[in-house]
Scaffold this motif. Structure first.
Motif, mmCIF file in Angstrom:
data_model
loop_
_atom_site.group_PDB
_atom_site.id
_atom_site.type_symbol
_atom_site.label_atom_id
_atom_site.label_comp_id
_atom_site.label_asym_id
_atom_site.label_seq_id
_atom_site.Cartn_x
_atom_site.Cartn_y
_atom_site.Cartn_z
ATOM 1 N N THR A 75 67.454 -31.209 13.194
ATOM 2 C CA THR A 75 67.029 -30.962 14.571
ATOM 3 C C THR A 75 65.503 -30.879 14.633
ATOM 4 O O THR A 75 64.912 -31.091 15.688
ATOM 5 C CB THR A 75 67.642 -29.662 15.121
ATOM 6 O OG1 THR A 75 67.287 -28.569 14.257
ATOM 7 C CG2 THR A 75 69.164 -29.779 15.203
ATOM 8 N N GLU A 76 64.895 -30.562 13.507
ATOM 9 C CA GLU A 76 63.439 -30.568 13.414
ATOM 10 C C GLU A 76 63.027 -30.860 11.977
ATOM 11 O O GLU A 76 63.786 -30.604 11.035
ATOM 12 C CB GLU A 76 62.828 -29.262 13.908
ATOM 13 C CG GLU A 76 63.370 -28.017 13.239
ATOM 14 C CD GLU A 76 62.820 -26.760 13.893
ATOM 15 O OE1 GLU A 76 61.618 -26.725 14.189
ATOM 16 O OE2 GLU A 76 63.602 -25.827 14.108
ATOM 17 N N GLU A 125 57.922 -28.151 8.103
ATOM 18 C CA GLU A 125 56.466 -28.155 8.162
ATOM 19 C C GLU A 125 55.841 -28.711 6.886
ATOM 20 O O GLU A 125 54.730 -29.261 6.914
ATOM 21 C CB GLU A 125 55.950 -26.741 8.421
ATOM 22 C CG GLU A 125 54.457 -26.626 8.647
ATOM 23 C CD GLU A 125 53.978 -27.394 9.879
ATOM 24 O OE1 GLU A 125 52.899 -28.014 9.807
ATOM 25 O OE2 GLU A 125 54.695 -27.366 10.907
ATOM 26 N N TYR A 173 64.728 -33.110 17.725
ATOM 27 C CA TYR A 173 64.091 -32.887 19.018
ATOM 28 C C TYR A 173 62.704 -32.282 18.906
ATOM 29 O O TYR A 173 61.958 -32.223 19.898
ATOM 30 C CB TYR A 173 64.965 -31.977 19.889
ATOM 31 C CG TYR A 173 64.963 -30.513 19.495
ATOM 32 C CD1 TYR A 173 64.086 -29.609 20.099
ATOM 33 C CD2 TYR A 173 65.823 -30.037 18.508
ATOM 34 C CE1 TYR A 173 64.074 -28.271 19.727
ATOM 35 C CE2 TYR A 173 65.821 -28.704 18.145
ATOM 36 C CZ TYR A 173 64.945 -27.823 18.746
ATOM 37 O OH TYR A 173 64.929 -26.508 18.371
ATOM 38 N N ARG A 174 62.308 -31.873 17.700
ATOM 39 C CA ARG A 174 61.008 -31.232 17.569
ATOM 40 C C ARG A 174 60.287 -31.764 16.331
ATOM 41 O O ARG A 174 60.881 -31.926 15.274
ATOM 42 C CB ARG A 174 61.158 -29.713 17.460
ATOM 43 C CG ARG A 174 59.835 -28.954 17.365
ATOM 44 C CD ARG A 174 60.060 -27.469 17.336
ATOM 45 N NE ARG A 174 60.733 -27.001 18.548
ATOM 46 C CZ ARG A 174 61.260 -25.790 18.687
ATOM 47 N NH1 ARG A 174 61.204 -24.927 17.680
ATOM 48 N NH2 ARG A 174 61.833 -25.443 19.819
ATOM 49 N N PRO A 182 56.871 -31.263 13.753
ATOM 50 C CA PRO A 182 55.881 -30.264 13.330
ATOM 51 C C PRO A 182 54.459 -30.799 13.498
ATOM 52 O O PRO A 182 54.219 -32.007 13.407
ATOM 53 C CB PRO A 182 56.223 -30.042 11.862
ATOM 54 C CG PRO A 182 56.782 -31.362 11.425
ATOM 55 C CD PRO A 182 57.531 -31.902 12.610
ATOM 56 N N GLU A 183 53.527 -29.913 13.715
ATOM 57 C CA GLU A 183 52.129 -30.323 13.818
ATOM 58 C C GLU A 183 51.647 -30.976 12.535
ATOM 59 O O GLU A 183 50.801 -31.874 12.553
ATOM 60 C CB GLU A 183 51.253 -29.104 14.145
ATOM 61 C CG GLU A 183 51.453 -28.569 15.557
ATOM 62 C CD GLU A 183 50.438 -27.491 15.897
ATOM 63 O OE1 GLU A 183 49.492 -27.306 15.093
ATOM 64 O OE2 GLU A 183 50.586 -26.849 16.945
ATOM 65 N N LEU A 230 63.829 -36.430 22.105
ATOM 66 C CA LEU A 230 62.670 -35.743 21.536
ATOM 67 C C LEU A 230 62.057 -34.835 22.587
ATOM 68 O O LEU A 230 61.727 -35.270 23.690
ATOM 69 C CB LEU A 230 61.644 -36.761 21.054
ATOM 70 C CG LEU A 230 60.516 -36.255 20.168
ATOM 71 C CD1 LEU A 230 61.048 -35.657 18.880
ATOM 72 C CD2 LEU A 230 59.529 -37.390 19.866
ATOM 73 N N GLU A 231 61.881 -33.566 22.238
ATOM 74 C CA GLU A 231 61.398 -32.559 23.197
ATOM 75 C C GLU A 231 59.957 -32.821 23.598
ATOM 76 O O GLU A 231 59.613 -32.841 24.781
ATOM 77 C CB GLU A 231 61.523 -31.171 22.565
ATOM 78 C CG GLU A 231 61.066 -30.032 23.461
ATOM 79 C CD GLU A 231 61.167 -28.700 22.728
ATOM 80 O OE1 GLU A 231 60.306 -28.431 21.854
ATOM 81 O OE2 GLU A 231 62.114 -27.938 22.995
ATOM 82 N N SER A 232 59.095 -33.046 22.598
ATOM 83 C CA SER A 232 57.681 -33.253 22.892
ATOM 84 C C SER A 232 56.970 -33.711 21.625
ATOM 85 O O SER A 232 57.511 -33.667 20.534
ATOM 86 C CB SER A 232 57.011 -31.954 23.401
ATOM 87 O OG SER A 232 57.077 -30.958 22.386
ATOM 88 N N PRO A 271 53.515 -32.870 19.551
ATOM 89 C CA PRO A 271 52.445 -31.839 19.502
ATOM 90 C C PRO A 271 51.108 -32.396 19.959
ATOM 91 O O PRO A 271 50.737 -33.517 19.619
ATOM 92 C CB PRO A 271 52.403 -31.447 18.018
ATOM 93 C CG PRO A 271 53.779 -31.756 17.511
ATOM 94 C CD PRO A 271 54.204 -32.991 18.262
#
Length: 252
Positions: A201-202, A205, A224-225, A227-228, A246-248, A250
């Motif tokens: 789901t993500e 990092e 959906y997420r 990492p920076e 995809l949520e967004s 960064p």
């Protein structure tokens, strides 16, 4: 120049994520020389095309030349027969193929002439360095236009080689575990990686530790997420993400 691959082509052995470079390339060449009878280089340009400067390479390798095979472009049966005879990925299209004897001296030339397997491509060098075992079959193969590289080793042998040669990054069954995949990707400083089928789901990092990454593909349906750290990879040139929602991305 793009070479059309034969539709019946199969690949043998254990695939590499990317080709070893630098010191890892030299170690792999040494290993292949010791475990193979011949290495093969191809010249796949039309007869009316001027050769590149690699003619000096062919001249340097001349003392180790064992035989030459020419496959005509209109002879599909011959291509199939030769590929089946040698059980090798080297023969996938028409061209002139040079067989060289494996020995320390010829291996040293291969180490001097290139820095990685993907260097063996027209017009800089003759193409697709492959190593054939005694009796047929690849020990190591490369199909550079298709970014395909591999070795004929078992899973156990692959693990041992990867422990010994930093930069040799082979696809293992254990890479179905994402942590193991990332451990090896980071250790071997890979510049290409494909992530799929982990039910993510993500992304973790620690993806930021892939400092040599240039090309990454991610195919995770539920991702959906991001990492920076993914966007801190300074060498990343291409990123392809396939997911449903995809949520967004960064903000950078």
């Amino acid at each position: 120049m793009h070479v059309q691959k034969d539709e019946g082509m199969e690949t043998y052995g254990m695939r590499m994520y990317t080709d070893p470079r630098g010191e890892a390339y030299e170690q792999v060449i040494g290993l292949a020389i010791r475990n193979s009878e011949y290495f093969v280089l191809g010249e796949k340009i039309p007869a009316d095309v001027v050769r590149g400067h690699y003619t000096s390479v062919l001249d340097a390798l001349e003392p180790y030349l064992v035989k030459t095979i020419v496959i005509q472009g209109d002879n599909r049966d011959e291509l199939t027969q030769i590929r089946n005879t040698y059980r090798s990925n080297a023969f996938y299209t028409a061209g002139t193929y040079y067989f060289y004897r494996c020995c320390e001296e010829s291996g040293n030339l291969l180490k001097q002439m290139a820095n990685r397997l993907s260097d063996w491509i027209y017009p800089s060098l003759p193409e697709d360095l492959c190593f054939l075992k005694e009796g047929g079959g690849d020990y190591l193969y490369s199909v550079v236009h298709e970014h395909m590289y591999g070795m004929e080793v078992t899973e156990e042998e692959a693990i041992e080689l990867m422990d010994r040669i930093t930069g040799l990054f082979l696809e293992l069954k254990s890479h179905r575990n994402l942590d193991r995949l990332l451990d090896d990707a980071i250790k071997h400083k890979t510049d290409w990686l494909y992530i799929s089928g982990h039910g993510l789901t993500e992304l973790p990092e620690r993806i930021r530790e892939l400092t040599e990454m240039r090309d990454m593909e991610i195919f995770e349906q539920d991702l959906y997420r991001l990492p920076e750290g993914l966007f801190k990879l300074s060498k990343l040139e291409r990123l392809r993400i396939m997911t449903a929602d995809l949520e967004s991305i960064p903000y950078q």
